[in-house]
Every structure is written in C-alpha cells, then in structure tokens.
Design a protein around this motif. Structure first.
Motif, PDB file in Angstrom:
ATOM      1  N   PHE A  59       0.834  -1.197   0.000  1.00  0.00           N
ATOM      2  CA  PHE A  59       0.000   0.000   0.000  1.00  0.00           C
ATOM      3  C   PHE A  59       0.872   1.253   0.000  1.00  0.00           C
ATOM      4  N   GLY A  60       1.853   1.312   0.893  1.00  0.00           N
ATOM      5  CA  GLY A  60       2.747   2.463   0.957  1.00  0.00           C
ATOM      6  C   GLY A  60       3.483   2.691  -0.343  1.00  0.00           C
ATOM      7  N   PHE A  61       3.885   1.611  -1.001  1.00  0.00           N
ATOM      8  CA  PHE A  61       4.582   1.719  -2.276  1.00  0.00           C
ATOM      9  C   PHE A  61       3.654   2.247  -3.364  1.00  0.00           C
ATOM     10  N   ILE A  62       2.453   1.703  -3.429  1.00  0.00           N
ATOM     11  CA  ILE A  62       1.499   2.144  -4.453  1.00  0.00           C
ATOM     12  C   ILE A  62       1.144   3.612  -4.271  1.00  0.00           C
ATOM     13  N   VAL A  63       0.844   4.009  -3.044  1.00  0.00           N
ATOM     14  CA  VAL A  63       0.529   5.419  -2.774  1.00  0.00           C
ATOM     15  C   VAL A  63       1.756   6.287  -3.032  1.00  0.00           C
ATOM     16  N   GLY A  64       2.919   5.831  -2.561  1.00  0.00           N
ATOM     17  CA  GLY A  64       4.143   6.611  -2.713  1.00  0.00           C
ATOM     18  C   GLY A  64       4.528   6.854  -4.154  1.00  0.00           C
ATOM     19  N   GLY A 111      10.357  13.137  -4.785  1.00  0.00           N
ATOM     20  CA  GLY A 111       9.649  11.878  -4.968  1.00  0.00           C
ATOM     21  C   GLY A 111      10.198  10.784  -4.067  1.00  0.00           C
ATOM     22  N   GLY A 112      11.521  10.739  -3.920  1.00  0.00           N
ATOM     23  CA  GLY A 112      12.137   9.766  -3.010  1.00  0.00           C
ATOM     24  C   GLY A 112      11.681   9.979  -1.580  1.00  0.00           C
ATOM     25  N   TYR A 113      11.614  11.225  -1.169  1.00  0.00           N
ATOM     26  CA  TYR A 113      11.117  11.552   0.174  1.00  0.00           C
ATOM     27  C   TYR A 113       9.680  11.070   0.341  1.00  0.00           C
ATOM     28  N   ASN A 114       8.836  11.355  -0.629  1.00  0.00           N
ATOM     29  CA  ASN A 114       7.437  10.956  -0.535  1.00  0.00           C
ATOM     30  C   ASN A 114       7.265   9.443  -0.533  1.00  0.00           C
ATOM     31  N   LEU A 115       8.049   8.737  -1.329  1.00  0.00           N
ATOM     32  CA  LEU A 115       7.954   7.282  -1.354  1.00  0.00           C
ATOM     33  C   LEU A 115       8.367   6.688  -0.004  1.00  0.00           C
ATOM     34  N   ILE A 116       9.514   7.095   0.503  1.00  0.00           N
ATOM     35  CA  ILE A 116       9.973   6.564   1.788  1.00  0.00           C
ATOM     36  C   ILE A 116       9.024   6.973   2.907  1.00  0.00           C
ATOM     37  N   LEU A 151       5.966   4.734   2.804  1.00  0.00           N
ATOM     38  CA  LEU A 151       6.276   3.395   3.339  1.00  0.00           C
ATOM     39  C   LEU A 151       6.330   3.417   4.864  1.00  0.00           C
ATOM     40  N   ILE A 152       6.996   4.414   5.413  1.00  0.00           N
ATOM     41  CA  ILE A 152       7.114   4.533   6.874  1.00  0.00           C
ATOM     42  C   ILE A 152       5.736   4.726   7.507  1.00  0.00           C
TER      43      ILE A 152
END
Length: 137
Positions: free
Chosen positions: A87-92, A120-125, A128-129
């Motif tokens: 879920f975190g990956f898909i949203v990120g 984008g890297g910040y938003n993805l991580i 996930l967190i």
C-alpha cells in the motif's frame, strides 16, 4: 463499512505524522540540501527563509497524507506488513511521486528530474514509513 473517524488508530496517525514530518526535516535539511537547492536553481549553499508557511505547510501536508492513508488502509482492511508495504509503495509511487514529477515538469523548475528524484524519493519513503506505522499501532 466503518465509522470513518471512530475506527482510526489516532496514536498511529500521530506517530506516523511525526515520523513523516521529521523525515522531511532530515531529508531536505541534512541529507539533500545542496542537491535540492540545485534542483530549484538556487545556490547550493542557500538557506531557506523561515516563514510560518515554510514550517507549517509541509507538516500540514504530512498530516493530511497520513490521515488519508489511515482511512484508506482501514477501508481496504490492510492488516499484514506485506500489504502495508505494498500500500505504501502504491501510494508513494502512484500518487505522491507521480504528482511530484507532474509538478516538476513545468518551466519553473530548472532541473525537474533532480527535483522529482529528491522530492519523490522523500514521498515514497515517507509513505512506506507511514503505512508500516499505521499497521503497527
């Protein structure tokens, strides 16, 4: 369905919000300040002006993203670590990073791909967190 606000884990939302906000501070002020400045066409050593919007705006967006993720995870009945990470990956990637790239590819960003990679890297991580924290609490 579920009572939208009553069934949410507010402790998880608070902890996820704090984690996401702190990640932003570390990400942009400690890990990537020079690259972020370059992506915006600024001197790499430039310091941001500390307005109230500068501090409150990102925190508010972190709260909105965390609350939205909590609602979606509850509605989707996500209850395993693997599903929380998915879920975190898909949203990120699908929402946060894709929207960041879309914002960056306008003529006002001198280095749109660098900006998109950093933000984008910040938003993805962060996504996930937040997703893992929401599941854990």
């Amino acid at each position: 369905m579920f009572d939208v606000l009553g069934d949410l884990n507010w402790v998880g939302i608070l902890i996820g919000f704090i984690a996401f906000t702190l990640l932003g501070g570390v990400w942009f002020a400690v890990l990537f300040p020079r690259a972020y400045n370059r992506s915006l066409g600024r001197d790499p050593q430039a310091k941001p002006e500390g307005s109230p919007l500068f501090f409150a705006g990102p925190a508010l967006t972190c709260l909105v993203i965390t609350l939205t993720s909590a609602i979606m995870m509850a509605a989707l009945e996500i209850d395993t670590p693997g599903n929380a990470l998915l879920f975190g990956f898909i949203v990120g990637v699908g929402y946060l990073t894709a929207n960041t790239v879309n914002i960056a590819i306008n003529p006002n960003f001198p280095r749109p791909l660098l900006y998109a990679a950093i933000s984008g890297g910040y938003n993805l991580i962060g996504s996930l967190i937040v997703s893992v924290i929401l599941l854990a609490f």
